[in-house]
Motif scaffolding. Structure first.
Motif, short mmCIF file in Angstrom:
data_model
loop_
_atom_site.label_atom_id
_atom_site.label_comp_id
_atom_site.label_asym_id
_atom_site.label_seq_id
_atom_site.Cartn_x
_atom_site.Cartn_y
_atom_site.Cartn_z
N UNK A 191 0.81 -1.21 0.00
CA UNK A 191 0.00 0.00 0.00
C UNK A 191 0.85 1.27 0.00
N UNK A 192 1.97 1.24 0.66
CA UNK A 192 2.81 2.44 0.79
C UNK A 192 3.97 2.46 -0.19
N UNK A 193 4.26 1.30 -0.79
CA UNK A 193 5.43 1.15 -1.66
C UNK A 193 6.71 1.48 -0.90
N UNK A 194 6.67 1.15 0.37
CA UNK A 194 7.83 1.32 1.23
C UNK A 194 8.05 0.02 2.01
N UNK A 195 9.30 -0.30 2.32
CA UNK A 195 9.58 -1.55 3.06
C UNK A 195 9.37 -1.37 4.56
N UNK A 196 8.11 -1.14 4.94
CA UNK A 196 7.83 -0.92 6.35
C UNK A 196 8.13 -2.15 7.20
N UNK A 197 7.89 -3.33 6.65
CA UNK A 197 8.05 -4.56 7.42
C UNK A 197 8.88 -5.59 6.66
N UNK A 198 9.80 -6.21 7.39
CA UNK A 198 10.59 -7.34 6.89
C UNK A 198 10.05 -8.58 7.59
N UNK A 199 9.25 -9.36 6.87
CA UNK A 199 8.49 -10.46 7.48
C UNK A 199 9.08 -11.80 7.06
N UNK A 200 9.25 -12.70 8.02
CA UNK A 200 9.77 -14.03 7.70
C UNK A 200 9.14 -15.08 8.61
N UNK A 201 9.19 -16.32 8.14
CA UNK A 201 8.69 -17.47 8.89
C UNK A 201 9.88 -18.25 9.43
N UNK A 202 9.91 -18.45 10.74
CA UNK A 202 10.98 -19.22 11.37
C UNK A 202 10.43 -20.58 11.77
N UNK A 203 11.16 -21.64 11.44
CA UNK A 203 10.74 -23.00 11.76
C UNK A 203 11.90 -23.76 12.39
N UNK A 204 11.61 -24.81 13.13
CA UNK A 204 12.69 -25.64 13.70
C UNK A 204 13.60 -26.17 12.60
#
Length: 325
Positions: free
Chosen positions: A32-45
């Motif tokens: 929506x903002x075209x900005x990297x507001x969040x760096x999201x990742x999935x962590x697993x064992x």
């Protein structure tokens, strides 16, 4: 510009929606903002792929055991595998470690059982999926478990209720970070409610299954829900049931967990909430229909139950309104 680091913890038999609601909403902020507001990742064992409760596989992007902070937000998903995860000392230990390195921590649905195992919820008020709330409370008496709200924020720790409530919590976190306009834009983008207040009830008398298998109690409950504007004092209800007030109170406490008076007040309040979001009736008319008598009495009951006024509750809902007959 470096985005806030958000890590979602997944494990075998995690609920896919618990993960997707969080990741999609945060990443929608970037869209929506075209900005990297969040760096999201999935962590697993082990950083290995996990098979979700639905049978679909997800690839882990971070190795839980090697991940280090500082993190902005750590969110633990729930799912059918939550009991095994909560009993896994490796998962619990690293969630506990990462929580110390995170600005804020949250769980979704039965992910609360994993946070509970870390001790992070001790002394706090928390919620989880209504179906598992009593189990969480029994296993962790140091936690004040409230099965009603769709999410609870207690300091830097948040717990969301069942599945899609993760979306409501994430929108609230985005609003905290970047304001209500962006949160509303994300909600529109995801074609969801603009935002449900956290203290909106997970379940209500209109969606819940029959509360008990006791025939007499069922009959009185049905009488209550169909005569909200009438006299529903304990004496009247006991007479209708053909039992003493004391015995009626014992039955209600056993099967519903509330004495008759409090149960009636709760049902009336939930009925008022239903009318507020599905009709254009004025608050005074709703108060009369639901047996409160005056708008002020309704306001007091509503604020006690939901934490906000009837008017504010109506404003936060987005269902199309129709005039009741």
């Amino acid at each position: 510009m470096e985005g806030r680091k958000v890590v979602v913890v997944g494990y075998h038999a995690a609920e896919l929606l618990d993960i997707a609601c969080v990741t999609s909403a945060f990443l929608a902020a970037n869209v929506q903002t075209r900005r990297p507001y969040y760096d999201v990742s999935l962590a697993t064992p082990g950083g290995r792929p996990i098979t979700c409760g639905s049978g679909l596989a997800l690839q882990g992007q971070q190795t839980l055991e090697r991940l280090t902070g500082p993190l902005d937000t750590l969110i633990v998903s729930g799912g059918p595998g939550h009991e095994d995860a909560a009993a896994n000392t490796v998962i619990v230990g690293h969630v506990r470690r990462l929580a110390r390195e995170s600005r804020r921590v949250a769980s979704v649905c039965t992910g609360a059982s994993i946070l509970a195992a870390t001790g992070l919820l001790d002394g706090r008020r928390a919620t989880t999926h209504w179906r598992f709330a009593s189990e969480l409370a029994a296993r962790h008496p140091a936690i004040t478990v409230d099965p009603d709200p769709i999410f609870i924020r207690d300091g830097g720790v948040s717990t969301a209720a069942g599945v899609t409530s993760a979306l409501d919590l994430t929108l609230a976190l985005v609003e905290e970070d970047h304001g209500p306009t962006l949160a509303r834009d994300i909600a529109r983008y995801l074609v969801t409610y603009l935002q449900r207040p956290g203290n909106q009830a997970q379940m209500s008398m209109f969606t819940a299954p029959r509360p008990t298998s006791d025939g007499l109690v069922d009959r009185i409950v049905e009488h209550i829900t169909t005569h909200l504007a009438g006299d529903l004092t304990a004496a009247v209800l006991a007479a209708a049931a053909g039992v003493s007030e004391r015995h009626l109170t014992r039955l209600f406490l056993k099967h519903l967990g509330l004495p008759p008076g409090r149960y009636v007040r709760r049902v009336r309040t939930e009925a008022a909430a239903h009318l507020l979001v599905t009709t254009r009736l004025p608050v005074s008319s709703i108060a009369t229909r639901c047996g409160f008598g005056t708008p002020e009495t309704l306001r007091q009951a509503f604020t006690t139950r939901y934490g906000i006024s009837p008017a504010r509750y109506r404003q936060t809902q987005t269902r199309p309104l129709t005039t009741a007959l």
